[in-house]
Design an enzyme around this catalytic site. Sequence first.
Site, mmCIF file in Angstrom:
data_model
loop_
_atom_site.group_PDB
_atom_site.id
_atom_site.type_symbol
_atom_site.label_atom_id
_atom_site.label_comp_id
_atom_site.label_asym_id
_atom_site.label_seq_id
_atom_site.Cartn_x
_atom_site.Cartn_y
_atom_site.Cartn_z
ATOM 1 C CB THR A 123 -9.029 -20.661 -3.724
ATOM 2 O OG1 THR A 123 -9.080 -21.611 -4.778
ATOM 3 C CG2 THR A 123 -9.510 -19.310 -4.197
ATOM 4 C CE LYS A 159 -14.680 -28.476 -16.611
ATOM 5 N NZ LYS A 159 -13.370 -28.259 -17.217
ATOM 6 C CB ALA A 260 -31.011 -20.102 -17.172
ATOM 7 C CB CYS A 268 -14.902 -23.387 -6.143
ATOM 8 S SG CYS A 268 -13.594 -24.543 -5.710
HETATM 9 C C1 UDX Z 1 -9.294 -27.009 -1.193
HETATM 10 C C2 UDX Z 1 -9.815 -25.609 -0.900
HETATM 11 O O1 UDX Z 1 -11.045 -25.700 -0.221
HETATM 12 C C3 UDX Z 1 -9.977 -24.770 -2.102
HETATM 13 O O2 UDX Z 1 -10.178 -23.436 -1.739
HETATM 14 C C4 UDX Z 1 -8.765 -24.772 -2.918
HETATM 15 O O3 UDX Z 1 -9.003 -24.145 -4.129
HETATM 16 C C5 UDX Z 1 -8.180 -26.116 -3.093
HETATM 17 O O4 UDX Z 1 -8.110 -26.849 -1.886
HETATM 18 P P1 UDX Z 1 -10.546 -29.289 -1.708
HETATM 19 O O5 UDX Z 1 -9.393 -30.114 -2.180
HETATM 20 O O6 UDX Z 1 -11.871 -29.544 -2.309
HETATM 21 O O7 UDX Z 1 -10.234 -27.729 -1.959
HETATM 22 O O8 UDX Z 1 -10.603 -29.331 -0.121
HETATM 23 P P2 UDX Z 1 -10.931 -30.528 0.855
HETATM 24 O O9 UDX Z 1 -11.659 -31.610 0.132
HETATM 25 O O10 UDX Z 1 -11.495 -29.914 2.075
HETATM 26 O O11 UDX Z 1 -9.472 -31.152 1.188
HETATM 27 C C6 UDX Z 1 -8.562 -30.599 2.062
HETATM 28 C C7 UDX Z 1 -7.805 -31.756 2.733
HETATM 29 O O12 UDX Z 1 -6.784 -31.215 3.550
HETATM 30 C C8 UDX Z 1 -8.675 -32.631 3.622
HETATM 31 O O13 UDX Z 1 -8.507 -33.984 3.257
HETATM 32 C C9 UDX Z 1 -8.146 -32.364 5.032
HETATM 33 O O14 UDX Z 1 -8.229 -33.504 5.870
HETATM 34 C C10 UDX Z 1 -6.707 -31.960 4.761
HETATM 35 N N1 UDX Z 1 -6.094 -31.099 5.785
HETATM 36 C C11 UDX Z 1 -6.719 -29.984 6.223
HETATM 37 C C12 UDX Z 1 -4.836 -31.423 6.285
HETATM 38 O O15 UDX Z 1 -4.254 -32.433 5.906
HETATM 39 N N2 UDX Z 1 -4.266 -30.591 7.207
HETATM 40 C C13 UDX Z 1 -4.878 -29.469 7.668
HETATM 41 O O16 UDX Z 1 -4.323 -28.763 8.516
HETATM 42 C C14 UDX Z 1 -6.143 -29.161 7.166
HETATM 43 C C1 UDX Z 2 -15.201 -24.414 -10.371
HETATM 44 C C2 UDX Z 2 -14.368 -23.842 -11.532
HETATM 45 O O1 UDX Z 2 -14.995 -24.153 -12.768
HETATM 46 C C3 UDX Z 2 -12.952 -24.380 -11.484
HETATM 47 O O2 UDX Z 2 -12.165 -23.816 -12.514
HETATM 48 C C4 UDX Z 2 -12.397 -23.997 -10.114
HETATM 49 O O3 UDX Z 2 -11.100 -24.128 -9.967
HETATM 50 C C5 UDX Z 2 -13.218 -24.667 -9.032
HETATM 51 O O4 UDX Z 2 -14.537 -24.163 -9.139
HETATM 52 P P1 UDX Z 2 -16.536 -26.639 -9.851
HETATM 53 O O5 UDX Z 2 -17.017 -25.925 -8.638
HETATM 54 O O6 UDX Z 2 -16.011 -28.032 -9.709
HETATM 55 O O7 UDX Z 2 -15.366 -25.807 -10.575
HETATM 56 O O8 UDX Z 2 -17.755 -26.738 -10.884
HETATM 57 P P2 UDX Z 2 -18.269 -25.920 -12.162
HETATM 58 O O9 UDX Z 2 -18.337 -26.862 -13.288
HETATM 59 O O10 UDX Z 2 -17.524 -24.675 -12.375
HETATM 60 O O11 UDX Z 2 -19.772 -25.582 -11.729
HETATM 61 C C6 UDX Z 2 -20.064 -24.736 -10.628
HETATM 62 C C7 UDX Z 2 -21.546 -24.557 -10.471
HETATM 63 O O12 UDX Z 2 -22.091 -23.782 -11.529
HETATM 64 C C8 UDX Z 2 -22.359 -25.865 -10.449
HETATM 65 O O13 UDX Z 2 -23.310 -25.801 -9.414
HETATM 66 C C9 UDX Z 2 -23.048 -25.883 -11.795
HETATM 67 O O14 UDX Z 2 -24.267 -26.590 -11.774
HETATM 68 C C10 UDX Z 2 -23.263 -24.393 -12.039
HETATM 69 N N1 UDX Z 2 -23.424 -24.037 -13.466
HETATM 70 C C11 UDX Z 2 -22.381 -24.245 -14.322
HETATM 71 C C12 UDX Z 2 -24.613 -23.441 -13.910
HETATM 72 O O15 UDX Z 2 -25.551 -23.238 -13.134
HETATM 73 N N2 UDX Z 2 -24.699 -23.066 -15.232
HETATM 74 C C13 UDX Z 2 -23.689 -23.262 -16.115
HETATM 75 O O16 UDX Z 2 -23.851 -22.897 -17.295
HETATM 76 C C14 UDX Z 2 -22.489 -23.870 -15.658
#
Ligand code: UDX
Ligand code: UDX
Length: 463
Positions: A123, A159, A260, A268
């Site tokens: 993102t 998600k 709620a 995210c």
């Molecule tokens: C990430 C972003 O945080 C999010 O904004 C986006 O939507 C999707 O990618 P996530 O997969 O949850 O989400 O991130 P994270 O679990 O932190 O994984 C990133 C990985 O990249 C880590 O395993 C890290 O070690 C690796 N990394 C990071 C590299 O291999 N090279 C780098 O230079 C930096």
């Molecule tokens: C989110 C988006 O849904 C996904 O599309 C995106 O790419 C990454 O971010 P994620 O963060 O994995 O996914 O979880 P999500 O299921 O969206 O929940 C986010 C937060 O909202 C959680 O803390 C959840 O408990 C809260 N939530 C969700 C509420 O408080 N009320 C609801 O009705 C739904």
Amino acid sequence: MKKIAIIGAGYVGLVTGACFAQKGNRVTIVDNNQDKIDQLLKGAIPFYEPHLDIIVQDALAKKTITFVSTIQEALSQQPEFVFSCVGTPSLPNGAADLSFVEIVAAEIGMHMEQYTIIVNKSTVPVGTAAKVETIIAAKLTERNVKIAFDVASNPEFLKEGDAVNDFLMPDRVVIGVRSEESAEALYELYKPFLTSDKQFLVMTQPSAELTKYASNAMLATRISFMNQLAHLADKLGADIHQVKHGMAQDRRIGAHFLNAGIGYGGSCFPKDVAALVHMGMEQHYPMTLVKEVENINHVQRVWFSHQITNHYGPALATKTAGIWGLAFKPETDDIRSAPAIDVIKKLLEQGANVIVYDPVATENIKKIFGDLITYADQGQQVLQNADFLVLLTEWAEFTTTIPSHFLQLKDRVVFDGRNCFAPEDMKALGVSYYCIGRNSVTDDVPLNHYHVAATQHDSSAWQ
Ligand code: UDX
Ligand code: UDX
């Protein structure tokens, strides 16, 4: 069969790579964390995500996936697509930190050997695809080589806890491109996952980048709207649960993301809402609605902890708080921006003892709290040892609990951040049940106070 490199073996990169491999593509996943790579080569997943282990192990057995620790090694396989899935955490001013994205772009420019489509899946703020193009072009110039490439923006909508299903059966695939050639190639890659061509949406790079923030901010807005409405429901004698059902029957509104609770967390929503606010500021166009969503979410968390401190007053220092649920939502061990962190800190500040249980997130929370709190192996152990319960993640094993089990709590008090039980059942049992917007236990004085603070937009009052 396509050759694909995935950079970043986090939730997004690993799910993306595993699902592409499942469709028979040849996938190389890179991560600069060697421990992660060593685990993955043995088929062990470094985090909890349902079904992912089976897909990765199957792909390893079929040799459709491999794991390496340098981008150079991955690019030496001459992949047709390189997906950048590295983290984009928040900077202190709310902006997304693009340093990993930029490092990755530079390395791609240094090592690519033939026409490649570079796909931004992380993102990233609007303008990042263009920035990545510039970085890669500069590196190619430095190398004095002419290699054609395209950059596409392809935001993820996975998600956590259901990410594999989201990838295999997407609602939509959004592609932001500047060339038809890259749109065509990506369509072929994603075709096996689509049930209709209408799900494949081609647009400009800035539109694709903004679509991701817009989608997450919309979902966050729905949650904050319901959280604020819940307080009004309490004051007016309405039940937010019933109001939600009344709203959800309208197809224009729908039922999703209207629960709620203690507010949203995770890796995210908090970061993407902050980044959208920041993008508005940069354009001298304040995103006032989204800023308020952020405020409401903050207030909601602080308000929830205040319920506990108000109930007990100084006596809290003599109590043992039991916590059910540490992950930011069920079916994940992710505790990034989890409400549990704030609530536990508040309880410890007030001198309470804390005993916690989560089906999978305990090891992660241990890294923060160490021996300051006690870790239970089962939910039942928490009920037997605590004076009161705080429910923070709606895992099925909690929501299916028979309410009479709460009679084991010494004080028979439950603070439910996820509205899992019927207030009337709890009342009938003699359990004091604090929930959200359901007229459970009403502490009029604090509720008035919270409303004043929220309408003054003064989230600092909640510190
Ligand atoms: C990430 C972003 O945080 C999010 O904004 C986006 O939507 C999707 O990618 P996530 O997969 O949850 O989400 O991130 P994270 O679990 O932190 O994984 C990133 C990985 O990249 C880590 O395993 C890290 O070690 C690796 N990394 C990071 C590299 O291999 N090279 C780098 O230079 C930096
Ligand atoms: C989110 C988006 O849904 C996904 O599309 C995106 O790419 C990454 O971010 P994620 O963060 O994995 O996914 O979880 P999500 O299921 O969206 O929940 C986010 C937060 O909202 C959680 O803390 C959840 O408990 C809260 N939530 C969700 C509420 O408080 N009320 C609801 O009705 C739904």
